[in-house]
Design a protein around this motif. Structure first.
Motif, PDB file in Angstrom:
ATOM      1  N   LEU A   1       0.835  -1.206   0.000  1.00 17.99           N
ATOM      2  CA  LEU A   1       0.000   0.000   0.000  1.00 17.99           C
ATOM      3  C   LEU A   1       0.866   1.250   0.000  1.00 17.99           C
ATOM      4  CD1 LEU A   1      -2.891  -0.726   2.558  1.00 17.99           C
ATOM      5  CD2 LEU A   1      -2.997  -0.760   0.063  1.00 17.99           C
ATOM      6  N   GLU A   2       0.374   2.276  -0.655  1.00 19.55           N
ATOM      7  CA  GLU A   2       1.041   3.565  -0.589  1.00 19.55           C
ATOM      8  C   GLU A   2       0.973   4.094   0.849  1.00 19.55           C
ATOM      9  OE1 GLU A   2      -0.851   6.100  -3.365  1.00 19.55           O
ATOM     10  OE2 GLU A   2      -0.296   4.900  -5.120  1.00 19.55           O
ATOM     11  N   TYR A   3       1.859   5.032   1.151  1.00 18.92           N
ATOM     12  CA  TYR A   3       1.968   5.503   2.534  1.00 18.92           C
ATOM     13  C   TYR A   3       0.635   6.025   3.063  1.00 18.92           C
ATOM     14  CZ  TYR A   3       3.438   8.266   6.548  1.00 18.92           C
ATOM     15  OH  TYR A   3       3.555   8.797   7.810  1.00 18.92           O
ATOM     16  N   SER A   4      -0.039   6.884   2.293  1.00 18.51           N
ATOM     17  CA  SER A   4      -1.290   7.483   2.772  1.00 18.51           C
ATOM     18  C   SER A   4      -2.379   6.430   2.937  1.00 18.51           C
ATOM     19  CB  SER A   4      -1.759   8.579   1.811  1.00 18.51           C
ATOM     20  OG  SER A   4      -1.959   8.048   0.505  1.00 18.51           O
ATOM     21  N   ASP A   5      -2.447   5.456   1.993  1.00 17.02           N
ATOM     22  CA  ASP A   5      -3.442   4.390   2.096  1.00 17.02           C
ATOM     23  C   ASP A   5      -3.157   3.492   3.299  1.00 17.02           C
ATOM     24  OD1 ASP A   5      -4.618   5.379  -0.161  1.00 17.02           O
ATOM     25  OD2 ASP A   5      -3.721   3.919  -1.526  1.00 17.02           O
TER      26      ASP A   5
ATOM     27  N   GLU B   1      -4.433   1.630   8.858  1.00 12.73           N
ATOM     28  CA  GLU B   1      -3.912   1.451  10.226  1.00 12.73           C
ATOM     29  C   GLU B   1      -4.727   2.243  11.247  1.00 12.73           C
ATOM     30  OE1 GLU B   1       0.855   0.577   9.464  1.00 12.73           O
ATOM     31  OE2 GLU B   1       0.145   2.635   9.742  1.00 12.73           O
ATOM     32  N   SER B   2      -5.161   3.450  10.864  1.00 13.35           N
ATOM     33  CA  SER B   2      -5.926   4.268  11.808  1.00 13.35           C
ATOM     34  C   SER B   2      -7.365   3.796  11.944  1.00 13.35           C
ATOM     35  CB  SER B   2      -5.908   5.735  11.364  1.00 13.35           C
ATOM     36  OG  SER B   2      -6.544   5.872  10.095  1.00 13.35           O
ATOM     37  N   SER B   3      -7.822   2.942  11.022  1.00 14.03           N
ATOM     38  CA  SER B   3      -9.215   2.486  11.046  1.00 14.03           C
ATOM     39  C   SER B   3      -9.401   1.176  11.796  1.00 14.03           C
ATOM     40  CB  SER B   3      -9.743   2.333   9.611  1.00 14.03           C
ATOM     41  OG  SER B   3      -9.724   3.569   8.931  1.00 14.03           O
ATOM     42  N   TYR B   4      -8.315   0.451  12.043  1.00 11.19           N
ATOM     43  CA  TYR B   4      -8.421  -0.845  12.726  1.00 11.19           C
ATOM     44  C   TYR B   4      -7.586  -0.817  14.005  1.00 11.19           C
ATOM     45  CZ  TYR B   4     -10.687  -2.922   8.661  1.00 11.19           C
ATOM     46  OH  TYR B   4     -11.580  -3.220   7.656  1.00 11.19           O
TER      47      TYR B   4
ATOM     48  N   LEU C   1     -12.472  -3.277  13.203  1.00 10.81           N
ATOM     49  CA  LEU C   1     -12.764  -1.943  12.682  1.00 10.81           C
ATOM     50  C   LEU C   1     -13.243  -1.024  13.807  1.00 10.81           C
ATOM     51  CD1 LEU C   1     -12.967  -0.367   9.939  1.00 10.81           C
ATOM     52  CD2 LEU C   1     -15.411  -0.939   9.959  1.00 10.81           C
ATOM     53  N   ARG C   2     -12.683   0.172  13.856  1.00 11.70           N
ATOM     54  CA  ARG C   2     -13.098   1.147  14.857  1.00 11.70           C
ATOM     55  C   ARG C   2     -14.442   1.779  14.467  1.00 11.70           C
ATOM     56  NH1 ARG C   2      -8.523   2.731  17.949  1.00 11.70           N
ATOM     57  NH2 ARG C   2      -6.530   2.072  17.019  1.00 11.70           N
ATOM     58  N   GLU C   3     -15.027   2.539  15.392  1.00 11.93           N
ATOM     59  CA  GLU C   3     -16.201   3.367  15.080  1.00 11.93           C
ATOM     60  C   GLU C   3     -15.687   4.595  14.343  1.00 11.93           C
ATOM     61  OE1 GLU C   3     -20.250   3.761  15.041  1.00 11.93           O
ATOM     62  OE2 GLU C   3     -19.188   2.196  16.137  1.00 11.93           O
ATOM     63  N   LEU C   4     -16.038   4.713  13.053  1.00 15.37           N
ATOM     64  CA  LEU C   4     -15.456   5.749  12.206  1.00 15.37           C
ATOM     65  C   LEU C   4     -16.479   6.818  11.840  1.00 15.37           C
ATOM     66  CD1 LEU C   4     -13.493   3.470   9.699  1.00 15.37           C
ATOM     67  CD2 LEU C   4     -12.631   4.510  11.809  1.00 15.37           C
TER      68      LEU C   4
END
Length: 672
Positions: A186-190, A195-198, A235-238
């Motif tokens: 994955l690209e850095y931003s993706d 990572e921030s979503s799980y 998965l976090r609450e997003l």
């Protein structure tokens, strides 16, 4: 901006094919049967799907003619649901999506795209009472979830907003191996987005039996059963925008439904609901005067546990970046706002005032109450007049000048579907604002009538157009009485806090006695003023700080019943009319054994509390020392009104002022 438009058009074209298959009950490629969601079926009723392929394309490129009359033509883009009203006299097109007009509007803020381009912006609260918003373009039409149905002289667009969590390509949980495999390459931003979503949930932590203030262990073990044996990424609450960003990553790498279903099986993911789905029908019909835009709120459906709170209707219709022109808004008898403002401020005013049952009703209000549900936008070329014809009690009029961060000037109506309120909660010396949502709101039709003028109208011309609209609708009748009158208010008695021998006492203070009233009226008549209509405020039932109106007791300090009878005779002989005032919907004095209970006879707020209106002093910005106003329940108002009739008859009073009736609009959230 054009790039975004092409993407929308392409995706919507493919998705609308799926919608067409759904409406016909066709089978999908995998052999499963596509069905019409219950909400869409309810909103469609007995209407037939609109066959846009059979319609001709005229006036506006990329749009089909839906309805036409000698004055106007309604054109629609079936893919994006953008529409335009064409004035055939001038050939000017008024677009619902201002980016399709040749006006040079540029929207750089990605969050504002849908707000300006969508027919509807739908606000909702989730199960945690968080506030979010969908728009009909990005959350419905682009996803192929907008269906078209034929109406006489128009179309019903049924928007399904949101996605089905069962088929949403966004895994609820991933094994550690699958999570690492996805991150590879994955690209850095993706990679950062995933990572921030799980979050990593470790078996050793959730199964150790120790209580936790941070993790609901029982919840995770019941919803991800594999946690009993292995670590999982959950998965976090997003927030909706973050959720869309993470979904885009999975779409980018070609993650399939089959892969997600396999992970659901391995991780033992249990899905209890289908996510948030909202269905809203929008009716657009044309007549020779203009366009009717209506929502039947009884047909709105929403996933259980969620609540639709507000809907902004056609916020982008006729929006312009031009600096020459003005808005007319219903502040008081009407106010003018320039179309351009460097600060980009937003005018927002509820029709008939803020709901008095909500906590936001308290405080200092420096605006004049809006009693006319209309708005107008005038440029150097044309004028659009919008009149709320149904659901005006739930409407808020908004006007947003161009400038600052606002790319275009626009005016629109926003409707409250479900009331919400906030209350202060003290937790460990910290003040917390809790959002509350009303249950079981009334649902009816919400409608705005748009008239398109062939040239720029002045303030006076717009006022005459709106007055004619109200007369044609039967709301107003032409006046036959051409005599002019002076309308005069006189104030009787007020309670005043003073001191007697060092002790605070409350005394009656006469502002205008009945004898003084005769002197005032005589002086005005001698000065040439005739035909006066006099409203006498605070002359009975406790004066201006009134007690419960369980009769009509004229204050003796003003002159009593005989003094008022003399004033009436004096006025009648001189072609004047005096209207004694009675307050039947509010109580300020809460005394003992007076037939009034501030707990039983007062309306309730959303949180169940009795409502008391307090004001904030303008100078100190602190609660004033005035008595709070208690708004009465409808049943108590009826009792007060009935209790007036006998005493008024005995006093030979055949005129009456109800000064506070019609001055405010309040709900009652008492669930009983």
């Amino acid at each position: 901006m054009q790039r975004k438009g092409r993407v929308i058009k392409g995706r919507a074209a493919a998705a609308l094919l799926v919608t067409a298959l759904t409406l016909s009950g066709a089978s999908c490629a995998s052999g499963g049967q596509l069905t019409v969601p219950d909400g869409i079926a309810q909103a469609a009723g007995e209407l037939s799907p609109l066959d846009t392929a059979a319609l001709e394309s005229r006036y506006v490129e990329g749009m089909k003619v839906i309805a036409e009359n000698p004055q106007f033509c309604l054109c629609l883009d079936a893919e994006s649901t953008d529409f335009a009203v064409v004035d055939k006299r001038t050939q000017k097109a008024f677009h619902s999506n201002p980016l399709r007009a040749d006006d040079g509007i540029v929207i750089t803020d990605s969050d504002a795209h849908g707000s300006y381009q969508s027919a509807l912006a739908v606000g909702y609260n989730d199960k945690g009472q968080n506030e979010w918003e969908y728009n009909s373009l990005e959350d419905s039409a682009v996803l192929g979830q907008a269906s078209l149905y034929a109406l006489e002289n128009g179309v019903r667009i049924v928007y399904q907003l949101g996605e089905n969590a069962e088929k949403d390509i966004l895994p609820r949980a991933l094994t550690v191996d699958e999570y690492r495999r996805i991150l590879e390459g994955l690209e850095y931003s993706d990679k950062k987005a995933v990572e921030s979503s799980y979050m990593l949930m470790e078996t050793a932590v959730v199964t150790n039996g120790e209580p936790s203030d941070y993790i609901d262990k029982a919840y995770y073990l019941s919803h991800y059963t594999a946690l009993q044996e292995q670590d999982l990424y959950v998965l976090r609450e997003l927030r909706p925008n973050v959720r869309q960003r993470t979904k885009a990553v999975f779409q980018k790498i070609g993650y399939t439904y089959e892969q997600m279903a396999a992970q659901r099986e391995i991780t033992g993911t249990v899905i209890e609901d289908d996510g948030i789905n909202i269905v809203v029908p929008l009716d657009l019909t044309l007549d020779e005067g203009g366009l009717h835009a209506a929502i039947d709120a009884s047909l709105i459906t929403v996933t259980k546990g969620y609540a639709v709170t507000r809907i902004s209707l056609l916020a982008g219709l006729g929006a312009t970046r031009g600096r020459e022109g003005f808005f007319i808004v219903p502040d008081g008898s009407g106010a003018v706002i320039p179309l351009y403002n460097t600060q980009g401020l937003l005018y927002s005013q509820p029709v008939y005032g803020v709901d008095g049952a909500l906590s936001s009703a308290s405080g200092y209000d420096h605006t004049s109450q809006a009693v006319l549900p209309f708005f107008a936008l005038t440029t150097d070329e044309a004028t659009i007049l919008g009149a709320v014809t149904e659901g005006e009690a739930m409407a808020t009029i908004c006007a947003q000048p161009a400038g600052g961060t606002n790319p275009a000037a626009r005016a629109f109506a926003q409707f409250t579907i479900t009331d919400t309120d906030r209350r202060e909660i003290d937790q460990s010396s910290q003040s917390v604002r809790e959002l509350m949502t009303a249950q079981g709101s009334e649902k009816g039709r919400l409608s705005v009538y748009y008239q398109f003028c062939e040239r720029a109208y002045s303030y006076s011309e717009t006022a005459r157009l709106y007055r004619r609209t109200l007369v044609d609708a039967g709301v107003l009748s032409p006046r036959e009485d051409t005599e002019r009158h002076l309308y005069l208010d006189l104030y009787g008695m007020v309670l005043r806090e003073t001191h007697f021998m060092g002790f605070p006492v409350t005394r009656q203070t006469v502002l205008t006695s009945f004898e003084q009233a005769q002197v005032i009226l005589g002086a005005l008549r001698d000065a040439g003023v005739g035909g006066m209509r006099v409203r006498y405020l605070g002359m009975a039932n406790g004066g201006l700080q009134n007690r419960l109106a369980d009769g009509y007791d004229i204050e003796s300090c003003l002159g009593g019943a005989k003094g008022f009878a003399a004033l009436q005779s004096y006025a009648a002989e001189r072609n004047m009319t005096v209207y004694p005032d009675a307050v039947i919907n509010y109580v300020l004095q809460d005394g003992l054994f007076d037939g009034f209970s501030s707990g039983r006879d007062v309306i309730r707020g959303i949180g169940g509390q009795s409502v008391a209106h307090t004001t904030v002093g303008l100078a100190e910005n602190k609660p004033s020392k005035e008595l709070p106003r208690f708004p009465l329940t409808v049943s108590k108002i009826r009792e007060s009104a009935a209790a007036l009739t006998g005493p008024l008859g005995k006093l030979n009073i055949d005129t009456l002022s109800l000064s506070t009736v019609g001055g405010s609009l309040e709900s009652n959230f008492n669930r009983r």
